[in-house]
Structures are given as C-alpha cells and as structure tokens.
Design a protein around this motif. Structure first.
Motif, short mmCIF file in Angstrom:
data_model
loop_
_atom_site.label_atom_id
_atom_site.label_comp_id
_atom_site.label_asym_id
_atom_site.label_seq_id
_atom_site.Cartn_x
_atom_site.Cartn_y
_atom_site.Cartn_z
N ARG A 228 -45.49 50.96 -88.25
CA ARG A 228 -46.80 51.52 -88.58
C ARG A 228 -47.61 51.83 -87.33
N HIS A 232 -49.13 55.49 -86.56
CA HIS A 232 -50.57 55.70 -86.32
C HIS A 232 -50.80 56.34 -84.96
N GLN A 235 -49.97 60.02 -85.20
CA GLN A 235 -50.98 60.77 -85.94
C GLN A 235 -52.25 60.95 -85.10
N LEU A 253 -58.10 55.60 -88.23
CA LEU A 253 -56.85 55.19 -87.60
C LEU A 253 -57.06 53.98 -86.68
N GLU A 256 -56.90 51.01 -88.78
CA GLU A 256 -55.52 50.71 -89.17
C GLU A 256 -54.74 50.10 -88.00
#
Length: 295
Positions: A228, A232, A235, A253, A256
């Motif tokens: 993950r 992230h 992205q 983000l 996250e």
C-alpha cells in the motif's frame, strides 16, 4: 498544469485622471476559497468583476485584497447651506433686543456648523468610468502577479514533496529487505520462544504453541502495508506530475501514508523494523505538513 502554493503577495499601482490608486493582495492557506475585499466607499462597480476574476484565477486560499484610492489636485468647492443660514438669521433676528450682547459678525455666523460646506469638484461620468476601468485592470494585474508567485512557490513545493516521497519509498524498501522480517529469522525467534515456554513446565502443548506462533507471525506480516505504501507513493507522484489543484487529494494520500506507517510500526517485532517505522512516520508527517500549503 503547474502546481500552486496557497501563499503569496502582489501589488499594483497607478494613476488615472485625478486618482492615485494601489492594490495589495495576499493569500494564505485555507480549505476552500475565501475572498475578502476592502475598498473605499462608493466603488461597488469594481467589486463584482474583482470577485469574478478572483474565483476564476484561484481555487483555494484565503485572499485579502485591499484597494486604496486618493483624489488629488482637485480644487475645493465652498457652498453655503442656504436653509441652515436662513434659519440662523431668523433666530438671530428673533433674539434682537432680548439679549445684552454684541451683534453677530459675519465670520461668527459662517463658523457655525452646517452653514458652510466644503467639498470637491463633482467628477464627470466619463472620469468615473475611466477610474473604475483602471482600478479593475489594476486588480487583474495584481492577481496575475499573485498567481505567478503562487506557482513559483508551488514548483518549489513540488520538488520538496518529491524528495519526501523518494525517502518514503527508500524506507519502505529498507523495511522490505530487513533481515528481521525474513521467514528464517521469524522462524528462529518463534522457535526460541516456544522452546522457552515448553521448558517452564509440562502443561504446555508444543503443537498448539506452534500453531499460535504461526498465527501471530501471519498477523505480524507487513507485506500488505509495504504494498500500500508503494501504491500511495506512485499515486502521489502522478498527482504531482499532473499538477493543478491537487492539494486536497495529496492531503488524503498523506493520511493514508500515515495510516500504513503506523500499522507497520505496530506490527513490527524487530528493533530494526521498529526504527524504520518511526523514521517513516517522521517523513510522512513532513510530507503532510508541506501538502497543507498546496492549492
């Protein structure tokens, strides 16, 4: 599109007809767009186009715009307020013979409040429209400067955020390669713990302990968190590359990334992984703080 910061300052000034004017605009961070305009009274015709232009040029930020305008070189106009003067003279006439006082003088009468009114020469409609047009154009000039300043800061922020993302990716790779999370190391630690428990008494079931240890090892695996984190980071890099008003999405983000770094640290059963997790949390927080400045 280019990245933009939400902070900046710009100024424009000039003269038109008998007016000397200046605009000052500054912007700071905000969740949305909050445009606050201060102008001298009587210039409402400038407000509507200014607000429209600001809403088209900016997406986020609290923006303070101030217009100052001073009319110079205009000869004063002195007017006698006839109704007030007539009322004063009528009152003086009614008091004649009733008071033992010197007769009123002209300068004394004119000094009474409201008898004399001093103002400025009335401007023509053409002069007024010319001033309004100059003020509106000056606002656009200042706003264009502000946008350029914000984009310059946004470019610098983009480089900083890119560096933070590289650090996050590097720390995630270190965590992935840490010897302490390899299957052999995990198996050795669990075997030592099981052996220590079995030696404490005969009531422990080695098979049951082995099963429980395997379950604990599965829950402590950080593979999902590492995947993950990588997603992230990818992205976030794409958003920085695309540009535009990406501050809100990057802020999400950042939350996250913080969640994954917290989970990774909580799952860690190795000193090196714990240290990497703590360092990761620090870099993610630095990333989040810088994101707050982006439009």
């Amino acid at each position: 599109m280019a990245l933009s910061s939400m902070t900046g300052f710009a100024r424009s000034h000039g003269a038109v007809g008998n007016y000397v004017w200046s605009w000052e605009i500054k912007s700071v961070n905000a969740k949305g767009l909050d445009f606050r305009l201060r102008m001298p009274p009587g210039w409402d015709a400038v407000e509507v186009p200014a607000r429209k232009y600001a809403s088209e040029a900016l997406v986020r930020g609290t923006v303070y715009a101030t217009l100052t305008a001073e009319r110079k070189g205009v000869a004063p106009v002195v007017n006698v307020n006839e109704p007030v003067l007539s009322a004063v003279l009528a009152t003086l006439k009614s008091l004649q013979g009733r008071l033992d006082a010197a007769p009123p003088t002209l300068d004394g009468i004119l000094a009474l409040k409201g008898v004399i009114e001093v103002g400025e020469t009335q401007e023509s409609d053409d002069d007024r429209r010319a001033a309004e047009a100059a003020f509106s154009k000056g606002f656009e000039q200042a706003m264009t400067q502000l946008v350029a300043v914000r984009r310059g800061e946004g470019e610098a922020l983009g480089r900083i955020l890119g560096d933070r993302l590289s650090e996050i990716a590097s720390l995630a790779a270190r965590a992935d390669a840490a010897p302490g999370r390899k299957a052999e190391a995990v198996k050795a630690r669990l075997a030592a713990q099981i052996a220590a428990l079995v030696e404490t008494g005969s009531r422990f079931d080695p098979d049951r302990l082995h099963q429980e240890a395997l379950m604990l090892a599965a829950r402590a695996d950080i593979r999902e968190e590492l995947d993950r984190l990588g997603a992230h980071v990818a992205q976030a890099r794409k958003l920085l590359s695309d540009g535009g008003a990406v501050g809100r999405r990057l802020d999400f983000l950042a939350q996250e990334l913080n969640r994954e770094s917290n989970t990774l640290t909580a799952k860690s059963n190795d000193v090196e992984l714990t240290n990497i997790g703590l360092e990761l949390k620090t870099v993610v927080e630095q990333f989040r703080e810088q994101v707050q400045n982006l439009e």
